[in-house]
Write a protein that holds these residues in place. Structure first.
Motif, PDB file in Angstrom:
ATOM      1  N   LEU A   1       3.098  10.414   3.967  1.00 13.17           N
ATOM      2  CA  LEU A   1       2.505   9.382   3.713  1.00 13.17           C
ATOM      3  C   LEU A   1       1.985   8.213   5.269  1.00 13.17           C
ATOM      4  O   LEU A   1       0.318   8.188   4.557  1.00 13.17           O
ATOM      5  CB  LEU A   1       3.933   7.977   3.520  1.00 13.17           C
ATOM      6  CG  LEU A   1       3.376   6.897   3.407  1.00 13.17           C
ATOM      7  CD1 LEU A   1       3.181   6.694   1.977  1.00 13.17           C
ATOM      8  CD2 LEU A   1       5.095   6.395   2.935  1.00 13.17           C
TER       9      LEU A   1
ATOM     10  N   GLU B   1      -5.605   8.798   5.685  1.00 10.90           N
ATOM     11  CA  GLU B   1      -6.651   9.434   4.470  1.00 10.90           C
ATOM     12  C   GLU B   1      -7.938   7.763   3.726  1.00 10.90           C
ATOM     13  O   GLU B   1      -8.838   8.096   3.102  1.00 10.90           O
ATOM     14  CB  GLU B   1      -6.302  10.453   3.753  1.00 10.90           C
ATOM     15  CG  GLU B   1      -6.385  11.339   4.458  1.00 10.90           C
ATOM     16  CD  GLU B   1      -5.645  13.009   3.871  1.00 10.90           C
ATOM     17  OE1 GLU B   1      -5.015  13.756   3.845  1.00 10.90           O
ATOM     18  OE2 GLU B   1      -4.857  12.449   2.342  1.00 10.90           O
ATOM     19  N   ALA B   2      -7.040   6.867   3.303  1.00  9.41           N
ATOM     20  CA  ALA B   2      -6.939   6.000   2.677  1.00  9.41           C
ATOM     21  C   ALA B   2      -7.624   4.629   3.758  1.00  9.41           C
ATOM     22  O   ALA B   2      -8.680   3.933   3.069  1.00  9.41           O
ATOM     23  CB  ALA B   2      -5.368   4.862   1.862  1.00  9.41           C
TER      24      ALA B   2
ATOM     25  N   LYS C   1       1.705   7.175  -6.695  1.00 10.81           N
ATOM     26  CA  LYS C   1       0.554   8.043  -6.974  1.00 10.81           C
ATOM     27  C   LYS C   1       1.370   9.337  -6.970  1.00 10.81           C
ATOM     28  O   LYS C   1       1.544  10.207  -8.098  1.00 10.81           O
ATOM     29  CB  LYS C   1      -0.464   8.356  -6.488  1.00 10.81           C
ATOM     30  CG  LYS C   1      -0.952   6.730  -7.280  1.00 10.81           C
ATOM     31  CD  LYS C   1      -2.541   6.670  -6.306  1.00 10.81           C
ATOM     32  CE  LYS C   1      -3.446   5.571  -6.451  1.00 10.81           C
ATOM     33  NZ  LYS C   1      -4.615   5.032  -5.068  1.00 10.81           N
ATOM     34  N   GLU C   2       2.043   9.731  -5.745  1.00 13.40           N
ATOM     35  CA  GLU C   2       3.037  10.987  -5.767  1.00 13.40           C
ATOM     36  C   GLU C   2       3.813  10.687  -4.536  1.00 13.40           C
ATOM     37  O   GLU C   2       3.516  10.146  -3.319  1.00 13.40           O
ATOM     38  CB  GLU C   2       2.303  11.744  -5.645  1.00 13.40           C
ATOM     39  CG  GLU C   2       2.881  13.433  -5.200  1.00 13.40           C
ATOM     40  CD  GLU C   2       0.803  14.349  -4.650  1.00 13.40           C
ATOM     41  OE1 GLU C   2       0.068  14.013  -4.890  1.00 13.40           O
ATOM     42  OE2 GLU C   2       1.908  15.629  -5.079  1.00 13.40           O
TER      43      GLU C   2
ATOM     44  N   ARG D   1      -1.502  10.053   4.194  1.00  8.52           N
ATOM     45  CA  ARG D   1      -1.895   9.662   3.206  1.00  8.52           C
ATOM     46  C   ARG D   1      -2.996   8.294   3.458  1.00  8.52           C
ATOM     47  O   ARG D   1      -3.223   8.012   3.100  1.00  8.52           O
ATOM     48  CB  ARG D   1      -1.212   9.549   2.146  1.00  8.52           C
ATOM     49  CG  ARG D   1      -0.844  11.097   1.167  1.00  8.52           C
ATOM     50  CD  ARG D   1      -0.379  10.502   0.378  1.00  8.52           C
ATOM     51  NE  ARG D   1       0.420  11.651  -0.390  1.00  8.52           N
ATOM     52  CZ  ARG D   1       1.109  11.854  -1.545  1.00  8.52           C
ATOM     53  NH1 ARG D   1       1.602  10.528  -1.558  1.00  8.52           N
ATOM     54  NH2 ARG D   1       1.931  12.677  -1.627  1.00  8.52           N
ATOM     55  N   LEU D   2      -1.642   7.140   4.335  1.00  2.33           N
ATOM     56  CA  LEU D   2      -2.654   6.278   5.103  1.00  2.33           C
ATOM     57  C   LEU D   2      -3.568   6.214   5.416  1.00  2.33           C
ATOM     58  O   LEU D   2      -4.327   5.283   5.525  1.00  2.33           O
ATOM     59  CB  LEU D   2      -1.932   5.398   5.478  1.00  2.33           C
ATOM     60  CG  LEU D   2      -0.015   4.373   4.637  1.00  2.33           C
ATOM     61  CD1 LEU D   2       1.198   4.216   5.386  1.00  2.33           C
ATOM     62  CD2 LEU D   2      -0.948   3.639   3.903  1.00  2.33           C
TER      63      LEU D   2
ATOM     64  N   CYS E   1       1.152  -1.217   0.402  1.00  2.00           N
ATOM     65  CA  CYS E   1      -0.206  -0.265   0.197  1.00  2.00           C
ATOM     66  C   CYS E   1       1.186   0.804   0.400  1.00  2.00           C
ATOM     67  O   CYS E   1       0.540   2.085  -1.157  1.00  2.00           O
ATOM     68  CB  CYS E   1      -0.531   0.133   0.840  1.00  2.00           C
ATOM     69  SG  CYS E   1      -2.032  -1.196   1.844  1.00  2.00           S
ATOM     70  N   MET E   2       2.005   1.423   0.936  1.00  2.00           N
ATOM     71  CA  MET E   2       3.098   2.659   0.797  1.00  2.00           C
ATOM     72  C   MET E   2       3.268   2.708  -0.268  1.00  2.00           C
ATOM     73  O   MET E   2       3.426   3.385  -1.038  1.00  2.00           O
ATOM     74  CB  MET E   2       3.823   2.316   1.901  1.00  2.00           C
ATOM     75  CG  MET E   2       3.473   2.585   3.060  1.00  2.00           C
ATOM     76  SD  MET E   2       5.014   1.641   4.518  1.00  2.00           S
ATOM     77  CE  MET E   2       5.568   2.759   4.388  1.00  2.00           C
TER      78      MET E   2
ATOM     79  N   ALA F   1       1.840   1.995  -3.568  1.00  2.00           N
ATOM     80  CA  ALA F   1       1.301   2.026  -4.448  1.00  2.00           C
ATOM     81  C   ALA F   1       1.113   3.264  -3.872  1.00  2.00           C
ATOM     82  O   ALA F   1       0.766   4.140  -4.971  1.00  2.00           O
ATOM     83  CB  ALA F   1       0.656   0.963  -3.865  1.00  2.00           C
ATOM     84  N   LEU F   2       0.858   4.420  -2.850  1.00  2.00           N
ATOM     85  CA  LEU F   2       0.840   5.908  -2.624  1.00  2.00           C
ATOM     86  C   LEU F   2       1.617   6.297  -3.537  1.00  2.00           C
ATOM     87  O   LEU F   2       1.507   7.333  -3.832  1.00  2.00           O
ATOM     88  CB  LEU F   2       0.340   5.768  -1.091  1.00  2.00           C
ATOM     89  CG  LEU F   2      -0.501   5.264  -0.650  1.00  2.00           C
ATOM     90  CD1 LEU F   2      -0.930   5.091   0.904  1.00  2.00           C
ATOM     91  CD2 LEU F   2      -2.163   5.966  -1.140  1.00  2.00           C
TER      92      LEU F   2
END
Lengths: 119, 226
Positions: A36, A42-43, A28-29, A39-40, A21-22, A24-25
């Motif tokens: 990070l 938020e996901a 994206k950016e 973002r995890l 997952c890390m 993958a995120l």
């Protein structure tokens, strides 16, 4: 299942997939460590916070899956931003395939079961 | 970022650095991990997130995990094994010196007289002390020669241990004089502690000295093999 048991199970399930997952995120950016974690969150992935994510990010860097780049800022502190390397993209593709195959197998296994089997 | 946030980051990074040093992580790796962590905590702080919020109270546990995941080299000091082996190795020397001193073994020592020559007394004890050191060094060499940098360690011990003994002895004697050469158990314990601490310190220092270039030695190895 109590909420506590549910949380523990969620953590166990995530443990094997967190690096994917890390990656993958980050693919994206690019992001710095704390970003990070955010973002995890938020996901919807309760990754265990910075104390879990930052060491894992360090391991991914050691393995050559991500690389860091220092970004100097005239207004704020310098930032170390992590981005996925070509090897990291390649690994992410392989992991994604493996995950999809795994999920398909698990879904097929648990499908059409009513939950207890004590009828 | 305000002063309080900066202070928290400093404290957190210092705490992590202490843990890495305790784990004998190489100095260069400590510097790198520390710099990276500081940068990241600073980035978070500029977004209003304090270091304590990110890491909680178990900074040492975080530092251990980070060192493991980063795959950093640890300097193989092996202080415990070294100190224990040196102590055990000294025992035969102590027994031999005791037997020689109290006449259980005949040696080239002058018979006791009412007015012993101070020079002869010092020389006798110095020779016996060197026997103890030699016994300890030989044991360390034979038992631990597979550890890295042991030739340098033993050489450094051969230099520093007698030096520590030479420094600790007059200090201990001065202490003994202040308590009128009492044989009380606490006094003897303090005297043994003084000498033991000096010798243990010399051994630790010798090992650190022998491994001071460990990082560059490890990095040079692949190049040598290539």
């Amino acid at each position: 299942m109590t909420p506590v048991e549910g949380g523990e199970r969620q953590t166990q399930l995530l443990r094997g997939a967190l690096d994917m997952c890390m990656l993958a995120l980050l693919s994206k950016e690019p992001a710095h460590g704390y970003e990070l974690v955010r973002r995890l969150d938020e996901a919807g992935l309760d990754a265990g916070g910075y104390g879990t994510v930052y060491p894992l990010l360090t391991r991914m860097r050691r393995l050559g899956l991500v690389e860091d780049e220092v970004q100097e800022s005239p207004s704020g502190p310098r930032r170390k931003v992590y981005k996925v390397t070509p090897a990291g993209h390649h690994r992410l593709g392989a992991w994604r395939q493996q995950w999809q195959s795994f999920v398909t197998t698990v879904n097929a296994t648990i499908a059409d079961t009513s939950g207890g089997g004590h009828e | 970022m305000n002063e309080s946030q900066q202070w928290t980051i400093d404290q957190t990074v210092r705490s992590a650095e202490r843990e890495w040093r305790r784990l004998h992580v190489r100095r260069a790796d400590v510097a790198r991990l520390s710099r990276d962590l500081r940068d990241d905590l600073t980035s978070a702080a500029t977004e209003g997130v304090a270091a304590t919020e990110l890491l909680g109270t178990d900074v040492r546990g975080f530092a251990r995990r980070l060192a493991d995941e980063a795959g950093v080299e640890r300097v193989p000091y092996e202080f415990d094994r070294l100190l224990l082996t040196a102590l055990v190795g000294a025992l035969p020397g102590v027994a031999f010196a005791y037997a020689l001193l109290y006449g259980y073994i005949s040696g080239p020592t002058a018979p006791p007289s009412d007015e012993p020559d101070i020079g002869a007394v010092v020389a006798t004890y110095a020779v016996l002390a060197l026997l103890v050191v030699l016994s300890s060094l030989l044991t360390v060499w034979f038992r631990l020669r597979h550890l890295p940098a042991m030739p340098r360690t033993v050489l450094a011990m051969a230099l520093l241990v007698p030096l520590a003994g030479a420094i600790a002895t007059p200090i201990t004697m001065a202490f003994a004089a202040t308590v009128n050469y009492s044989n009380a158990l606490p006094v003897l314990a303090i005297e043994c502690g003084l000498v033991g601490a000096a010798l243990a310190g010399a051994i630790v220092l010798a090992r650190r000295w022998a491994l001071r270039d460990w990082g560059s030695l490890v990095e040079a190895q692949p190049a040598i093999q290539a």
